[in-house]
Scaffold this active site. Structure first.
Site, PDB file in Angstrom:
ATOM      1  N   HIS A  75      42.905  55.623  65.351  1.00  0.00           N
ATOM      2  CA  HIS A  75      44.424  54.808  65.057  1.00  0.00           C
ATOM      3  C   HIS A  75      45.053  55.606  64.329  1.00  0.00           C
ATOM      4  CE1 HIS A  75      46.359  51.879  62.685  1.00  0.00           C
ATOM      5  NE2 HIS A  75      46.659  51.536  64.035  1.00  0.00           N
ATOM      6  N   ASP A 119      47.938  49.968  67.534  1.00  0.00           N
ATOM      7  CA  ASP A 119      47.247  48.718  66.757  1.00  0.00           C
ATOM      8  C   ASP A 119      46.304  48.061  67.899  1.00  0.00           C
ATOM      9  OD1 ASP A 119      48.806  49.809  64.465  1.00  0.00           O
ATOM     10  OD2 ASP A 119      49.983  48.077  64.454  1.00  0.00           O
TER      11      ASP A 119
END
EC number: 3.1.1.4
Length: 145
Positions: A75, A119
């Site tokens: 991420h 996300d």
């Protein structure tokens, strides 16, 4: 003015001063927490991921401690790529939905699509990765080299 009213007014003013010292969360972080909750169907609160391993939370270094921590590193790397594209991932708002099959993105601009995909990938990774309580709030100076 009555003394009781003055006390109430004073208490309100003091509480407002304290609240103004709290920095706001990045706009996108709120959406990310909702994606996490949708992906894991509410089985674990989002804040459990804020200080986990070497990469979940602010910053990151060293080798991820487990699969969940690797989700956070991926991420972070994804956000880094978004920044290279000229996007501001922590400020980019996007449209997403929480359906019966989990969350999905529905956005218009390239930056919105990219950040939402970062996300979404992380939220789904969190949902399928085991959570090890021993890796929460670790001493990163010792374990993240």
């Amino acid at each position: 003015m009555y003394p009781a009213h003055l006390l109430v007014l004073l208490a309100v003013c003091i509480s407002l001063l304290g609240a103004s010292a709290i920095p706001p969360l990045p706009l996108n972080l709120v959406q990310f927490t909702y994606l996490i909750q949708c992906a894991n169907k509410g089985s674990r609160a989002s804040y459990h991921y804020a200080d986990y391993g070497c990469y979940c939370g602010a910053g990151g270094s060293g080798t991820p401690v487990d699969e969940l921590d690797r989700c956070c590193k991926v991420h972070d790397d994804c956000y880094g790529e978004a920044e290279k594209m000229g996007c501001y991932p922590k400020l980019t708002m996007y449209n997403y939905y929480c359906g019966t099959e989990g969350p999905y993105c529905n956005t218009k601009t390239d930056c919105q699509r990219y950040v939402c995909a970062c996300d979404l990938q992380a939220a789904k990774c969190f949902a399928r990765s085991p959570y090890n309580n021993k890796n929460y709030n670790i001493d990163t100076s010792k374990r993240c080299k």
